[in-house]
Design a protein around this motif. Sequence first.
Motif, PDB file in Angstrom:
ATOM      1  N   GLY A  93       0.979  -1.077   0.082  1.00 23.18           N
ATOM      2  CA  GLY A  93       0.133   0.111  -0.073  1.00 23.18           C
ATOM      3  C   GLY A  93       0.744   1.250  -0.037  1.00 23.18           C
ATOM      4  O   GLY A  93       0.601   2.060  -0.943  1.00 23.18           O
ATOM      5  N   ALA A  94       1.666   1.251   0.960  1.00 23.75           N
ATOM      6  CA  ALA A  94       2.928   2.392   1.039  1.00 23.75           C
ATOM      7  C   ALA A  94       3.446   2.625  -0.233  1.00 23.75           C
ATOM      8  O   ALA A  94       3.715   3.996  -1.053  1.00 23.75           O
ATOM      9  N   ALA A  95       3.814   1.660  -1.112  1.00 23.82           N
ATOM     10  CA  ALA A  95       4.613   1.567  -2.387  1.00 23.82           C
ATOM     11  C   ALA A  95       3.651   2.469  -3.133  1.00 23.82           C
ATOM     12  O   ALA A  95       4.004   3.148  -4.084  1.00 23.82           O
ATOM     13  N   ILE A  96       2.424   1.928  -3.378  1.00 23.10           N
ATOM     14  CA  ILE A  96       1.480   2.642  -4.609  1.00 23.10           C
ATOM     15  C   ILE A  96       1.471   4.074  -4.160  1.00 23.10           C
ATOM     16  O   ILE A  96       1.079   4.696  -5.017  1.00 23.10           O
ATOM     17  N   ILE A  97       1.155   4.523  -3.014  1.00 24.47           N
ATOM     18  CA  ILE A  97       0.876   5.973  -2.664  1.00 24.47           C
ATOM     19  C   ILE A  97       2.258   6.675  -2.724  1.00 24.47           C
ATOM     20  O   ILE A  97       2.086   7.780  -2.132  1.00 24.47           O
ATOM     21  N   GLY A  98       3.238   6.175  -2.917  1.00 27.13           N
ATOM     22  CA  GLY A  98       4.483   6.800  -2.965  1.00 27.13           C
ATOM     23  C   GLY A  98       4.940   7.269  -1.380  1.00 27.13           C
ATOM     24  O   GLY A  98       5.578   8.106  -1.180  1.00 27.13           O
ATOM     25  N   LEU A  99       4.630   6.572  -0.507  1.00 28.91           N
ATOM     26  CA  LEU A  99       5.061   6.883   1.233  1.00 28.91           C
ATOM     27  C   LEU A  99       5.883   5.940   1.533  1.00 28.91           C
ATOM     28  O   LEU A  99       5.522   5.591   2.915  1.00 28.91           O
ATOM     29  N   LEU A 100       6.778   5.095   1.058  1.00 28.72           N
ATOM     30  CA  LEU A 100       7.739   4.305   1.526  1.00 28.72           C
ATOM     31  C   LEU A 100       8.510   4.823   2.451  1.00 28.72           C
ATOM     32  O   LEU A 100       9.032   5.967   2.122  1.00 28.72           O
ATOM     33  N   ALA A 118       7.610  12.218  -9.425  1.00 30.44           N
ATOM     34  CA  ALA A 118       8.387  13.364  -8.539  1.00 30.44           C
ATOM     35  C   ALA A 118       7.509  13.628  -7.105  1.00 30.44           C
ATOM     36  O   ALA A 118       6.413  13.160  -7.339  1.00 30.44           O
ATOM     37  N   ALA A 119       8.112  14.108  -6.078  1.00 31.00           N
ATOM     38  CA  ALA A 119       7.325  14.225  -4.848  1.00 31.00           C
ATOM     39  C   ALA A 119       5.907  15.154  -5.327  1.00 31.00           C
ATOM     40  O   ALA A 119       4.867  14.774  -4.779  1.00 31.00           O
ATOM     41  N   GLU A 120       6.254  16.123  -6.095  1.00 32.67           N
ATOM     42  CA  GLU A 120       4.787  17.054  -6.190  1.00 32.67           C
ATOM     43  C   GLU A 120       3.656  16.587  -6.947  1.00 32.67           C
ATOM     44  O   GLU A 120       2.615  16.501  -6.423  1.00 32.67           O
ATOM     45  N   PRO A 121       3.891  16.126  -8.074  1.00 30.70           N
ATOM     46  CA  PRO A 121       2.827  15.366  -8.823  1.00 30.70           C
ATOM     47  C   PRO A 121       2.322  14.059  -8.139  1.00 30.70           C
ATOM     48  O   PRO A 121       1.170  14.081  -8.145  1.00 30.70           O
ATOM     49  N   MET A 122       3.006  13.535  -7.326  1.00 31.76           N
ATOM     50  CA  MET A 122       2.750  12.332  -6.433  1.00 31.76           C
ATOM     51  C   MET A 122       1.906  12.904  -5.566  1.00 31.76           C
ATOM     52  O   MET A 122       0.634  12.127  -5.105  1.00 31.76           O
ATOM     53  N   ARG A 123       2.148  14.112  -4.634  1.00 38.94           N
ATOM     54  CA  ARG A 123       1.238  14.425  -3.814  1.00 38.94           C
ATOM     55  C   ARG A 123      -0.016  14.860  -4.175  1.00 38.94           C
ATOM     56  O   ARG A 123      -0.956  14.591  -3.595  1.00 38.94           O
ATOM     57  N   ARG A 124       0.009  15.392  -5.724  1.00 36.95           N
ATOM     58  CA  ARG A 124      -1.412  15.872  -6.207  1.00 36.95           C
ATOM     59  C   ARG A 124      -2.312  14.311  -6.193  1.00 36.95           C
ATOM     60  O   ARG A 124      -3.639  14.542  -6.360  1.00 36.95           O
ATOM     61  N   ILE A 125      -1.525  13.125  -6.791  1.00 39.21           N
ATOM     62  CA  ILE A 125      -2.468  12.158  -6.939  1.00 39.21           C
ATOM     63  C   ILE A 125      -2.917  11.647  -5.543  1.00 39.21           C
ATOM     64  O   ILE A 125      -4.058  11.086  -5.569  1.00 39.21           O
ATOM     65  N   ARG A 126      -2.215  11.493  -4.540  1.00 37.61           N
ATOM     66  CA  ARG A 126      -2.802  11.375  -3.231  1.00 37.61           C
ATOM     67  C   ARG A 126      -3.730  12.241  -2.806  1.00 37.61           C
ATOM     68  O   ARG A 126      -3.527  13.290  -2.922  1.00 37.61           O
ATOM     69  N   GLY A 127      -4.737  11.945  -2.464  1.00 44.62           N
ATOM     70  CA  GLY A 127      -5.806  12.729  -1.807  1.00 44.62           C
ATOM     71  C   GLY A 127      -6.624  12.928  -3.189  1.00 44.62           C
ATOM     72  O   GLY A 127      -8.069  12.584  -2.887  1.00 44.62           O
ATOM     73  N   LYS A 128      -6.321  13.527  -3.965  1.00 51.37           N
ATOM     74  CA  LYS A 128      -7.156  13.599  -5.363  1.00 51.37           C
ATOM     75  C   LYS A 128      -7.578  12.279  -5.899  1.00 51.37           C
ATOM     76  O   LYS A 128      -8.987  12.151  -6.162  1.00 51.37           O
ATOM     77  N   ARG A 129      -6.662  11.480  -6.248  1.00 52.36           N
ATOM     78  CA  ARG A 129      -6.988  10.153  -7.042  1.00 52.36           C
ATOM     79  C   ARG A 129      -6.846   8.864  -6.175  1.00 52.36           C
ATOM     80  O   ARG A 129      -7.597   8.051  -6.503  1.00 52.36           O
ATOM     81  N   ILE A 130      -6.056   9.203  -5.287  1.00 52.25           N
ATOM     82  CA  ILE A 130      -6.089   7.957  -4.421  1.00 52.25           C
ATOM     83  C   ILE A 130      -6.301   8.371  -2.870  1.00 52.25           C
ATOM     84  O   ILE A 130      -5.490   9.275  -2.396  1.00 52.25           O
ATOM     85  N   GLY A 131      -7.317   7.917  -2.157  1.00 52.32           N
ATOM     86  CA  GLY A 131      -7.570   8.406  -0.738  1.00 52.32           C
ATOM     87  C   GLY A 131      -6.930   7.253   0.166  1.00 52.32           C
ATOM     88  O   GLY A 131      -6.789   6.074  -0.157  1.00 52.32           O
ATOM     89  N   MET A 132      -6.829   7.744   1.447  1.00 49.35           N
ATOM     90  CA  MET A 132      -6.007   6.745   2.240  1.00 49.35           C
ATOM     91  C   MET A 132      -6.858   6.880   3.722  1.00 49.35           C
ATOM     92  O   MET A 132      -7.221   7.714   4.194  1.00 49.35           O
TER      93      MET A 132
END
Lengths: 318, 330, 331
Positions: free
Chosen positions: C53-60, C82-96
């Motif tokens: 799960g952490a790998a998918i949302i880039g939070l390893l 990169a960190a910034e586009p990944m941050r936009r995906i978290r929350g917007k497209r993938i919730g946790m």
Amino acid sequence: MSQTEQSQTERGKTPGRLARAWDSDIAWSFRHSPVAIVAGAVSVLIILAAIFAPLIAPHDPFNPATLNLMDGFTPPMEPNAFTGNVYWLGTDNQGRDVFSTILYGARISLFVGFAAVILAMVLGIAAGLVAGYRGGWVDGLLMRFADVQLTFPSILLALLIFGIARGFIPPAYREEMAIWVLIVAIGLSDWVQYARVVRGATMVEKNKEYVQAAKVIGAHPAKIVLRHILPNVLGPVLVIATIGLALAIIAEATLSFLGVGVPPTQPSLGTLIRIGQGFLFSGEWWILLFPSITLLALALSVNLLGDWLRDALNPRLR
Amino acid sequence: MVDTVLQVEGLTRTFDVSKPWLNRVLERDHKQFLTAVDNVTFGIERGETFALVGESGSGKSTIAKLIVGLLKPSRGTIAFDGQPMSFESGTAMRNLRRRFQMIFQDPFASLNPRWRVGEIIAEPIRTFGLASGADVHREVARLLEVVGLSATDAGKFPHEFSGGQRQRIAIARALSSKPEFIVCDEPTSALDVSVQAQILNLMRDLQDEFGLTYLLISHDLSVVRHMANRIGVLYLGRIVEVADSKRLFTDPQHPYTRMLLDAVPDLALSGRRRTPVTGEIPNPINPPSGCTFHPRCPHVMDICRGDPPAQTPTATGAAACYLLTEPVGS
Amino acid sequence: MAEIPLLSVRNLVVEFPSRRGTLRAIDDVSFDIAEGEVLGMVGESGAGKSLTGAAIIGLLEPPGRIAGGEILLRGERIDNLAAEPMRRIRGKRIGMVFQDPLTSLNPLYTVAEQLIETIRTHISCTERVARERAIALLDRVGIPAARRRIDDYPHHFSGGMRQRVVIALALAAEPDLVIADEPTTALDVSVQAQIIDVLKEICAERGASVMLITHDMGVIAETADRVAVLYAGRLAEIGPVRDVIQAAEHPYTQGLMGSIPTLTQTDTRLVQIPGSMPRLDAIPKGCPFNPRCPHVMDRCRHDRPVLIARGSKREVACWLYEAVREEVHHG
């Protein structure tokens, strides 16, 4: 039993104690920290040199028979104008070899430092264990006392204890008792931090289930505290003790520098610095410089070692 | 003939949860008390497994601690084999202590990390003077094998073992004083299911082999169902129902028991229709009046808000609910 | 040509460099999650389910890193962002949704502030509209008197209510995928069922897919469409929930199912798998389960089993089924 679980930790025979120590996390962390290696090497070098001072020192600076006043103020690595003797680090006003005085001085500084730390540690651990385990009014009393003591700077406190103690000691014994008075003064002014850390750790450990298990079988409280809790609170104590050693050496130097520490006949590094600073402006810089560098190197390396130990023992930083 | 090992009568324990004195004076607050265990009565017969099941705040762990003497009761009595337990020291109490033991929840906290496994298991043996010299080592080796470990493990430290293996060590320690009665406080809740099965099976084997009596404390109904002969259901410090294990699961009497059973996930995929569970456990510092379950109860009546219901006998035990005494619909 | 799955994890490898060499925590794991599907990911502690799960949302957490494979969201790679586009995906497209609701909520801000901020970060709308949406969301996840309680701080809510707030927060930006890591483990039994119901219903309503990570087979049985069973960082078995639970094929899954005590079975002994899961630095050669497996064959000790298709929807990493397939071929 119906089944046995093969213990997966069993891989051949258990390695020896030394091999396990070498393989331990702490040893690994040491090997991979250049700062720790350098600091450790410097500390060990100075400590060994101090221990073996009588064997290493080219002169005995405290034996008046071997001193020649004509050798006074010899600069480092230069032949003396009158006697032609060469001293690595020069000589002081009385013709004592600076290198030898440093070795003997470090000896006294380290002895005072170690003894003071041990005293502070024993007092602090005892108070911390009692306060943490008993809690209630015992805890309140001990910790309020500690709080009050903390409001005084420890050097001031040491001066105070030193002054009071000297008042009780007959003048004839003052000189030979000075070193012990110094140890007590520094030790008494430093116990609080050990007590606080041990108390906190004890309060955590005493609620753990292994302590409850011992209580269930009715183990004596003294046994629970000493055999169960004490070994588990020593980690942080080791860290403070290392850093405390550096602080105690500096405290001793400060007191000796102020003239209330060890007498000039048995000079510590602090005494040497006090003597040396009188000659700084008359050009004999070496008398001040070399003891100062030694003190700095010793205190800094021990302190760095303590810092490393704190990080290495803290699993969260790894 | 009923041979009662442990009899608990009217056990009550309150905790002072007041703010510090100065805060109370400044904020004009009163002292606050939390009644963690409220007038609990039950008996455990020799050789059986009696389970106490409940959610957080039910007081189940407090009861465990009261029984083994880690806490003192505020009111009520605990008698072991007919002798009242007084945890002040004394030879009589020392002899009693040897006969009961406890297994804790967290095998990572219940073993002293600085002690070798052999020393850990030997501690009760030495404390009670059951053996000395080489006999201690022999006994430790035997116990390690009894719980499915190897005698050579005695020289190792706890961190060299997995969670399940550590729980085996804790069980070996509990067995070392040759007890008759063991309090098991959530013995498997820190373990993975496959390891939980090993430990539960081991506990059953040991019970058969040594004729042990267990008090099992758990929040997990399936574990309780698997292990216990009789079950007491706790809610906010009170026993709401006691019944034989089979009966409790097939014919629950108290609405809370029914709700708990409904909340257990259905692994059999039977498509069983579940009554939706509602509400959460109230704050135990300020519990509801009367029957403390009444705000969540689907069958709540006026009378439930008044006095707490008394225990009413049922087929195999008792339940504290007005549904059993009052005509429904009143 | 099948349609592109919402999430596709291909040959994922996660490694932790350590002093004793590099540890492989996840080794060649592949699975898909279809639109609107609930995938359960089950395994015991250390199996690598949370790491996936952490790998998918880039939070390893460093030093852990993705050392191989790809993760695709609607066909686009997201594992190398990169960190910034990944941050936009978290929350917007993938919730946790995490295990401990306290760590996902900031104790210093009210629930309203946190929800409105999340909504406005990902959806452009006025504060007023965002607030109304937030109230509707809280109402939907079952917070009583949402309009009044929205201005409370997280510590005013009970554990179960907090987890409902976290679910609302995870769904605030209408994500395509919700990753729920042990969402009910910290909660009481009677509350667990409520939270699972809310999570399941609200995701179904919004068409969000769910990756439900848990050690609890019961939760999976009640919630998931398909289940992936992880063992020692590798996929043991993946397939529809009903098939896996009622007729597990991998010997590990079989043991796992047998070891769970149930309310219906009585005095029988629990099935037990001997031993315990290997530590990452001692994963056996071949099939990682071979030292504990009752059906172990010679081959299992040398060759790592590949995923073998069993029917159209199911795959099992076990050599037992290779033999069956060969027999079928020969026959």
